[in-house]
Design an enzyme around this catalytic site. Sequence first.
Site, PDB file in Angstrom:
ATOM      1  N   SER A  83       0.871  -1.455   0.179  1.00 34.58           N
ATOM      2  CA  SER A  83       0.153   0.077   0.022  1.00 34.58           C
ATOM      3  C   SER A  83       0.981   1.214   0.036  1.00 34.58           C
ATOM      4  O   SER A  83       2.141   0.991   0.304  1.00 34.58           O
ATOM      5  CB  SER A  83      -0.899  -0.239   1.361  1.00 34.58           C
ATOM      6  OG  SER A  83      -1.527   1.159   1.506  1.00 34.58           O
TER       7      SER A  83
ATOM      8  N   TYR B 216      -3.497  -0.048   9.871  1.00 36.40           N
ATOM      9  CA  TYR B 216      -3.543  -0.301   8.567  1.00 36.40           C
ATOM     10  C   TYR B 216      -1.821  -0.207   8.196  1.00 36.40           C
ATOM     11  O   TYR B 216      -1.232  -0.801   7.552  1.00 36.40           O
ATOM     12  CB  TYR B 216      -4.298   0.272   7.865  1.00 36.40           C
ATOM     13  CG  TYR B 216      -4.411   0.007   6.407  1.00 36.40           C
ATOM     14  CD1 TYR B 216      -3.742   0.869   5.376  1.00 36.40           C
ATOM     15  CD2 TYR B 216      -5.024  -1.117   5.894  1.00 36.40           C
ATOM     16  CE1 TYR B 216      -3.744   0.524   4.034  1.00 36.40           C
ATOM     17  CE2 TYR B 216      -5.080  -1.392   4.548  1.00 36.40           C
ATOM     18  CZ  TYR B 216      -4.530  -0.534   3.602  1.00 36.40           C
ATOM     19  OH  TYR B 216      -4.658  -1.085   2.262  1.00 36.40           O
TER      20      TYR B 216
HETATM   21  P1  NAP Z   1     -12.129  -4.989  -0.626  1.00 30.72           P
HETATM   22  O1  NAP Z   1     -12.613  -4.232  -1.741  1.00 30.72           O
HETATM   23  O2  NAP Z   1     -12.390  -4.598   0.769  1.00 30.72           O
HETATM   24  O3  NAP Z   1     -11.769  -6.516  -0.789  1.00 30.72           O
HETATM   25  C1  NAP Z   1     -11.298  -7.356   0.212  1.00 30.72           C
HETATM   26  C2  NAP Z   1     -11.612  -8.670  -0.124  1.00 30.72           C
HETATM   27  O4  NAP Z   1     -10.789  -9.427   0.827  1.00 30.72           O
HETATM   28  C3  NAP Z   1     -13.115  -9.075   0.141  1.00 30.72           C
HETATM   29  O5  NAP Z   1     -12.887 -10.164  -0.944  1.00 30.72           O
HETATM   30  C4  NAP Z   1     -13.137  -9.874   1.318  1.00 30.72           C
HETATM   31  O6  NAP Z   1     -14.110 -10.605   1.115  1.00 30.72           O
HETATM   32  C5  NAP Z   1     -11.880 -10.203   1.532  1.00 30.72           C
HETATM   33  N1  NAP Z   1     -11.238 -10.786   2.929  1.00 30.72           N
HETATM   34  C6  NAP Z   1     -11.259  -9.555   3.839  1.00 30.72           C
HETATM   35  N2  NAP Z   1     -10.859 -10.062   5.063  1.00 30.72           N
HETATM   36  C7  NAP Z   1     -10.715 -11.417   4.805  1.00 30.72           C
HETATM   37  C8  NAP Z   1     -10.158 -12.586   5.454  1.00 30.72           C
HETATM   38  N3  NAP Z   1      -9.847 -12.474   6.888  1.00 30.72           N
HETATM   39  N4  NAP Z   1      -9.783 -13.796   4.911  1.00 30.72           N
HETATM   40  C9  NAP Z   1     -10.202 -13.986   3.570  1.00 30.72           C
HETATM   41  N5  NAP Z   1     -10.865 -12.935   2.949  1.00 30.72           N
HETATM   42  C10 NAP Z   1     -10.842 -11.614   3.561  1.00 30.72           C
HETATM   43  O7  NAP Z   1     -10.279  -4.334  -0.615  1.00 30.72           O
HETATM   44  P2  NAP Z   1      -9.526  -3.863  -1.899  1.00 30.72           P
HETATM   45  O8  NAP Z   1      -9.717  -2.586  -2.140  1.00 30.72           O
HETATM   46  O9  NAP Z   1     -10.247  -4.748  -3.065  1.00 30.72           O
HETATM   47  O10 NAP Z   1      -8.293  -4.292  -1.341  1.00 30.72           O
HETATM   48  C11 NAP Z   1      -7.297  -5.384  -1.616  1.00 30.72           C
HETATM   49  C12 NAP Z   1      -6.171  -5.441  -0.838  1.00 30.72           C
HETATM   50  O11 NAP Z   1      -5.539  -4.172  -1.761  1.00 30.72           O
HETATM   51  C13 NAP Z   1      -6.034  -5.184   0.396  1.00 30.72           C
HETATM   52  O12 NAP Z   1      -4.939  -5.983   1.123  1.00 30.72           O
HETATM   53  C14 NAP Z   1      -5.963  -3.792   0.644  1.00 30.72           C
HETATM   54  O13 NAP Z   1      -5.370  -3.128   1.841  1.00 30.72           O
HETATM   55  C15 NAP Z   1      -4.889  -3.602  -0.662  1.00 30.72           C
HETATM   56  N6  NAP Z   1      -4.964  -2.033  -0.965  1.00 30.72           N
HETATM   57  C16 NAP Z   1      -6.086  -1.608  -1.382  1.00 30.72           C
HETATM   58  C17 NAP Z   1      -6.078  -0.173  -1.955  1.00 30.72           C
HETATM   59  C18 NAP Z   1      -7.292   0.619  -2.560  1.00 30.72           C
HETATM   60  O14 NAP Z   1      -7.157   2.021  -2.882  1.00 30.72           O
HETATM   61  N7  NAP Z   1      -8.453   0.081  -2.643  1.00 30.72           N
HETATM   62  C19 NAP Z   1      -4.623   0.419  -2.089  1.00 30.72           C
HETATM   63  C20 NAP Z   1      -3.703  -0.190  -1.644  1.00 30.72           C
HETATM   64  C21 NAP Z   1      -3.858  -1.285  -1.157  1.00 30.72           C
HETATM   65  P3  NAP Z   1     -15.096 -11.420   2.624  1.00 30.72           P
HETATM   66  O15 NAP Z   1     -15.445 -10.164   3.355  1.00 30.72           O
HETATM   67  O16 NAP Z   1     -15.772 -12.127   1.916  1.00 30.72           O
HETATM   68  O17 NAP Z   1     -13.892 -12.059   3.382  1.00 30.72           O
HETATM   69  C1  GCO Z   2      -7.035   5.034   3.235  1.00 32.63           C
HETATM   70  C2  GCO Z   2      -7.212   4.431   2.082  1.00 32.63           C
HETATM   71  C3  GCO Z   2      -5.917   3.651   1.813  1.00 32.63           C
HETATM   72  C4  GCO Z   2      -5.685   2.849   0.448  1.00 32.63           C
HETATM   73  C5  GCO Z   2      -4.402   2.191   0.120  1.00 32.63           C
HETATM   74  C6  GCO Z   2      -3.450   3.449  -0.456  1.00 32.63           C
HETATM   75  O1  GCO Z   2      -7.841   5.204   4.208  1.00 32.63           O
HETATM   76  O2  GCO Z   2      -6.073   5.763   3.134  1.00 32.63           O
HETATM   77  O3  GCO Z   2      -7.889   3.252   2.362  1.00 32.63           O
HETATM   78  O4  GCO Z   2      -5.253   3.318   2.786  1.00 32.63           O
HETATM   79  O5  GCO Z   2      -6.565   1.699   0.898  1.00 32.63           O
HETATM   80  O6  GCO Z   2      -3.966   1.403   0.997  1.00 32.63           O
HETATM   81  O7  GCO Z   2      -2.641   2.717  -0.984  1.00 32.63           O
END
Ligand code: NAP
Ligand code: GCO
Length: 264
Positions: A145, A158
């Site tokens: 992230s 986080y």
């Molecule tokens: P999201 O939309 O909240 O999806 C999260 C997924 O993880 C869902 O399928 C959820 O399904 C599953 N999950 C959550 N807790 C779990 C557990 N304990 N065991 C198994 N599955 C679990 O998140 P996203 O935005 O796609 O993010 C995915 C990854 O990218 C995360 O690691 C997040 O921190 C990272 N990330 C996101 C962003 C962003 O801007 N969106 C940026 C940087 C990094 P269930 O609830 O059914 O388990």
């Molecule tokens: C926040 C956001 C970020 C993104 C991502 C950025 O609240 O700042 O959720 O944490 O999820 O991790 O890279």
Amino acid sequence: MNDLFSLEGKVALVTGAAYGIGFAIAEALALAGAKIAFNCRKEEHLFTALAEYEKKGISAKGYLADVTDEDDVSSLVGKIGEDLGGIDILVNNAGIIKRIPMLEMTALEFREVIDVDLVGPFLMTKEVLPQMIERGGGKIINICSMMSELGRETVSAYAAAKGGLKMLTKNVAAEYGKYNIQCNGIGPGYIATPQTAPLREPRPDGSRHPFDSFILSKTPAERWGTPQDLQGAAIFLASQASDFVNGQILYVDGGILAYIGKQP
Ligand code: NAP
Ligand code: GCO
């Protein structure tokens, strides 16, 4: 050149790939030829995701498993071994966030985030490494992230987890690189998924959410990323094209980490 990025004959497990970033990464790995397995915790997410994968012509195998539960993790990896013959590519994507000022955050809430975002990847990696060693190599991709590098208000747990995940990535590379295992990370910028939806919701008067405007001012690309923006990096780090890349975090952030922010 195409073979360099081909995943034909490979099995990929993407954790938490019911929707969002995980779903897009799984889709990309499937398009590159991999067989796909994914897990999530909620049955309604699982069935919806299976239908979505099928719509895209992807015969993904879906499993209910919580990455924080050691028995679930062991059973998940065992079932994939029976169904698909073992895991060549592990994407530790499952993650949660709790946006709470640190002084108001309970220890339980802090631990819940650390458990999913850092202990989960540890448990998944520990369960899959032995078969990768036995098979002569493997690929591990940890979804890090911006918070692997930066802090901001309300995301202490986080950021601690994602900073730890960056270092876990480097340590797995250091400890298991000799087995032809490459462990790298992808560091997405701000991506439009359900996780960030609260940061993008328009105000009652229809104006942009302040955080939405803030992110646009911090991103040279002047847009939020989409899950599809991460697909190329995932294929690269999952393929033989990255066989000599190890312990690296590839930031796919539209330039955020390189930019002080738009001048007022
Ligand atoms: P999201 O939309 O909240 O999806 C999260 C997924 O993880 C869902 O399928 C959820 O399904 C599953 N999950 C959550 N807790 C779990 C557990 N304990 N065991 C198994 N599955 C679990 O998140 P996203 O935005 O796609 O993010 C995915 C990854 O990218 C995360 O690691 C997040 O921190 C990272 N990330 C996101 C962003 C962003 O801007 N969106 C940026 C940087 C990094 P269930 O609830 O059914 O388990
Ligand atoms: C926040 C956001 C970020 C993104 C991502 C950025 O609240 O700042 O959720 O944490 O999820 O991790 O890279």
